[in-house]
Design an enzyme around this catalytic site. Structure first.
Site, PDB file in Angstrom:
ATOM      1  N   ASP A  27       0.841  -1.205   0.000  1.00 32.71           N
ATOM      2  CA  ASP A  27       0.000   0.000   0.000  1.00 32.71           C
ATOM      3  C   ASP A  27       0.876   1.255   0.000  1.00 32.71           C
ATOM      4  O   ASP A  27       0.837   2.061   0.920  1.00 32.71           O
ATOM      5  CB  ASP A  27      -0.911  -0.027   1.234  1.00 32.71           C
ATOM      6  CG  ASP A  27      -2.038   0.987   1.132  1.00 32.71           C
ATOM      7  OD1 ASP A  27      -2.241   1.549   0.042  1.00 32.71           O
ATOM      8  OD2 ASP A  27      -2.713   1.204   2.150  1.00 32.71           O
ATOM      9  N   ARG A  28       1.612   1.428  -1.102  1.00 33.54           N
ATOM     10  CA  ARG A  28       2.563   2.535  -1.181  1.00 33.54           C
ATOM     11  C   ARG A  28       1.906   3.837  -1.643  1.00 33.54           C
ATOM     12  O   ARG A  28       2.457   4.909  -1.465  1.00 33.54           O
ATOM     13  CB  ARG A  28       3.715   2.161  -2.118  1.00 33.54           C
ATOM     14  CG  ARG A  28       4.894   3.118  -2.119  1.00 33.54           C
ATOM     15  CD  ARG A  28       5.542   3.238  -0.761  1.00 33.54           C
ATOM     16  NE  ARG A  28       6.089   1.981  -0.306  1.00 33.54           N
ATOM     17  CZ  ARG A  28       7.347   1.586  -0.534  1.00 33.54           C
ATOM     18  NH1 ARG A  28       8.169   2.341  -1.241  1.00 33.54           N
ATOM     19  NH2 ARG A  28       7.768   0.438  -0.061  1.00 33.54           N
ATOM     20  N   LYS A  29       0.742   3.731  -2.283  1.00 36.44           N
ATOM     21  CA  LYS A  29       0.026   4.914  -2.786  1.00 36.44           C
ATOM     22  C   LYS A  29       0.944   5.804  -3.608  1.00 36.44           C
ATOM     23  O   LYS A  29       1.109   7.000  -3.339  1.00 36.44           O
ATOM     24  CB  LYS A  29      -0.605   5.702  -1.630  1.00 36.44           C
ATOM     25  CG  LYS A  29      -1.676   4.923  -0.854  1.00 36.44           C
ATOM     26  CD  LYS A  29      -2.327   5.782   0.224  1.00 36.44           C
ATOM     27  CE  LYS A  29      -3.445   5.033   0.920  1.00 36.44           C
ATOM     28  NZ  LYS A  29      -2.960   3.944   1.777  1.00 36.44           N
ATOM     29  N   LEU A  30       1.511   5.222  -4.642  1.00 34.81           N
ATOM     30  CA  LEU A  30       2.440   5.945  -5.499  1.00 34.81           C
ATOM     31  C   LEU A  30       1.741   7.115  -6.181  1.00 34.81           C
ATOM     32  O   LEU A  30       0.622   6.989  -6.671  1.00 34.81           O
ATOM     33  CB  LEU A  30       3.023   4.994  -6.541  1.00 34.81           C
ATOM     34  CG  LEU A  30       3.825   3.808  -5.985  1.00 34.81           C
ATOM     35  CD1 LEU A  30       4.218   2.859  -7.099  1.00 34.81           C
ATOM     36  CD2 LEU A  30       5.055   4.301  -5.238  1.00 34.81           C
TER      37      LEU A  30
END
Length: 474
Positions: free
Chosen positions: A307-310
Site C-alpha cells: 500500500d505505497r500509494k504511489l
C-alpha cells in the site's frame, strides 16, 4: 382539449415565461451540443409554479395508476420537485445521496423503507438516462424495487429506449417535440426554430453511460462469472484465490517490525486472499523479509499488496516500483499523476517478466478527504485505459464500478465494532461494506491485528464477510 391537456399546456407556457426553456447554443450534461436547453433549477423560486407542477405530477400518477411506497427525486434538480409532491400528497420520500456519508449513520439512502418496497423515481429532464440509472442502482442496492420513472421533460434522445431495454418504464409530462408544438401554437417560437429542433433530434441520439452491465448486475453476479471480463491476469489469479479459499478478506498488517509482520502472516495467511503491507513503516525491512513473504504467499495462496500509494511522475514511480516489484504482486497508485506511473509500472513488469498489477485509489475512507465525484470518474477512466495492469479500484461507493465487472472493488475500513478512531478513520460493518457498498474484497486492519486472538478474529471476519458476499448474490 381535456382538462389535463390544458393544464400541461399552461404549465409549459409558464415554464417558458420563467426562462426554464432556453434557445441558443448549449452543451448538455452528457457533452452534446443542443439548440434548446431545459433548466428547471430556477423553478424553486416560484412556489406557486412548484405547486402547479406537483399537482400535475400527482394527477399523472392517478390517471396512469402509478403507485408505490415512496418517491425519490434524482439529485439534485428533481429533489425539490419530489419534495413538493411528497408534502402536498402525503407520499413518503427517499433521498439518494450522491456520496456515501463518512459520518453519523453513513447511509447511502435516506428515509424509512423496507426491502421490497416500490419507489417511483422523479426526474426533471432525461437525455441519455444515465443519472436515472445511477439512482436506480443505489436504490436497488438496498432492496428497493423500481419499475416506473416520471420525468418532466423527455428530450427524446435515447433515454426512454435505454430504460425500456433494462425493464423500466419512463413516463413524461412533456417531450421536446410536444413542447415545441405548444410554444409554436402560442406564437412563442417561429417555424424555423421548430424545424431546427426537429432536425437536431433526428441527428443527435445518445446512449446512457450505464449500459447493460449495471451496478446491480455486477453485485448479483458471482465472481466466477466475472472472470471472462477480467483483462489483467492478476485479477483472474485473485478471483480464483478468493473462490478456492472462500475468503474475500484482505488483512492490513500495519506493523513496524519484520518479526511481527512475518509472525502474523504465518498465522493469518491460510485464511486471507490478500495481504496488505506498508514496508516503508517496517523499521528493519530488508530483502530477506520480502523474499520470505513471497514464499509464504506461495505456500498459503494469497497475494501481496504493498500500500505505497504511489503518486509522482512516471520516472520517479518507476524507481519506487523497482524497489518492491520483486516481492509485491500489487501496489496502490493515486491517479492524480495521470497515465505516466501506470505506463512505467507496466513497462518494468513486462521487462522483468513479472505478473504485476495495481489498485487505483478512486475514493478514501478517511474523514475530510478531498476526493470528489469527478476525480473518482477520472480514476475509473484511467483504470479502463490500463485494464491490462489494473486489478481494480480502492473505493467506497457501489456505483463506481457499475459498468466494469472486470475490475475488483477493494474497500478499507471494516470493523465489527464500527467504531472509528481519533485520526480520521471511519469504520463500517462487513455487511455494510460487502452487501451495500459493493466491495469484492474488504480490508481489515486493527480489527484483526489488535484483537486478543488475531487468528480467531480473522476466521470470524472470513465467515461473516463470505456470508455477506453470498447474501449479495441473492
Amino acid at each position: 382539449m381535456s382538462p389535463s391537456q390544458e393544464n400541461l399546456k399552461q404549465l409549459c407556457l409558464e415554464l417558458f415565461e420563467i426562462d426554464a426553456l432556453k434557445f441558443g447554443d448549449f452543451v448538455t450534461k452528457v457533452g452534446i451540443k443542443t439548440p434548446v436547453y431545459m433548466d428547471l433549477r430556477g423553478i424553486i423560486s416560484y412556489p406557486k409554479l412548484m405547486d402547479v407542477l406537483s399537482t400535475v405530477i400527482n394527477n399523472y400518477f392517478t390517471e396512469n395508476k402509478i403507485s408505490g411506497q415512496s418517491i425519490c427525486g434524482v439529485p439534485y434538480t428533481a429533489l425539490p420537485i419530489a419534495t413538493a409532491v411528497s408534502v402536498k400528497y402525503n407520499i413518503p420520500m427517499l433521498i439518494r445521496r450522491k456520496d456515501v456519508k463518512t459520518y453519523g449513520t453513513k447511509k447511502l439512502i435516506e428515509g424509512v423503507y423496507q426491502k421490497g418496497d416500490k419507489c417511483i423515481i422523479v426526474e426533471d429532464v432525461v437525455t441519455s438516462g444515465s443519472s436515472i440509472l445511477e439512482t436506480i442502482n443505489d436504490l436497488k442496492s438496498v432492496g428497493i424495487v423500481i419499475t416506473d420513472v416520471l420525468t418532466v421533460v423527455d428530450r427524446e434522445q435515447g433515454g426512454r429506449q435505454t430504460l425500456k431495454d433494462l425493464g423500466y418504464t419512463l413516463h413524461s409530462l412533456f417531450t421536446l417535440s410536444s413542447i415545441m408544438t405548444i410554444l409554436y401554437e402560442a406564437n412563442k417560437v417561429k417555424q424555423d426554430v421548430v424545424e431546427s429542433v426537429k432536425n437536431y433530434l433526428s441527428e443527435n441520439q445518445v446512449q446512457a453511460k450505464c449500459n447493460n452491465e449495471l451496478q446491480d448486475t455486477r453485485l448479483s453476479t458471482p465472481l466466477e462469472s466475472r472472470l471472462s471480463a477480467a483483462k489483467c491476469p492478476l485479477t483472474t489469479d485473485l478471483i480464483n484465490i478468493i473462490l478456492k479459499k472462500k475468503s474475500n478478506v484482505c488483512v492490513a498488517l500495519d506493523v513496524t517490525s519484520s518479526k511481527e509482520l512475518l509472525s502474523l502472516t504465518k498465522q493469518l495467511g491460510p485464511h486471507i486472499a490478500l495481504l496488505k503491507t506498508h514496508s516503508d513503516a517496517v523499521t528493519d525491512w530488508n530483502e530477506a523479509v520480502g523474499n520470505e513473504l513471497v514464499e509464504l504467499s506461495k505456500e498459503m495462496e494469497f497475494l501481496i499488496l504493498e500500500d505505497r500509494k504511489l503518486a509522482d511522475i512516471g520516472a520517479t514511480v518507476g524507481h519506487q516500483f523497482s524497489l518492491i516489484s520483486s516481492w509485491a504482486h500489487l501496489v496502490t497508485v493515486h491517479s492524480i499523476a495521470g497515465p505516466g506511473p501506470l505506463q512505467e509500472i507496466a513497462r518494468i513488469a513486462d521487462e522483468r517478466g513479472e505478473k504485476r498489477g495495481v489498485f487505483l485509489i478512486g475514493e478514501l475512507s478517511c474523514a475530510g478527504n478531498l476526493i470528489d465525484e469527478k476525480y473518482t470518474q477520472a480514476t475509473l477512466n484511467l483504470a479502463q485505459s490500463f485494464s491490462s495492469i489494473t486489478v481494480g479500484l480502492v473505493c467506497q461507493s457501489p456505483s463506481v464500478l457499475a459498468s466494469s465487472p472486470g475490475l475488483l472493488q477493494l474497500t478499507p475500513g471494516i470493523h465489527l465494532s464500527q467504531a472509528g478512531d481519533n485520526k480520521g478513520q471511519q469504520y463500517n460493518s462487513p455487511n455494510e461494506v460487502i452487501t451495500l457498498r459493493g466491495a469484492d474484497i474488504g480490508v481489515i486492519g486493527r480489527g484483526v491485528t489488535q484483537a486478543p486472538d488475531p487468528l480467531a478474529a480473522v476466521k470470524e471476519y472470513k465467515r461473516v464477510m463470505w456470508e455477506a458476499y453470498e447474501q449479495r448474490l441473492k
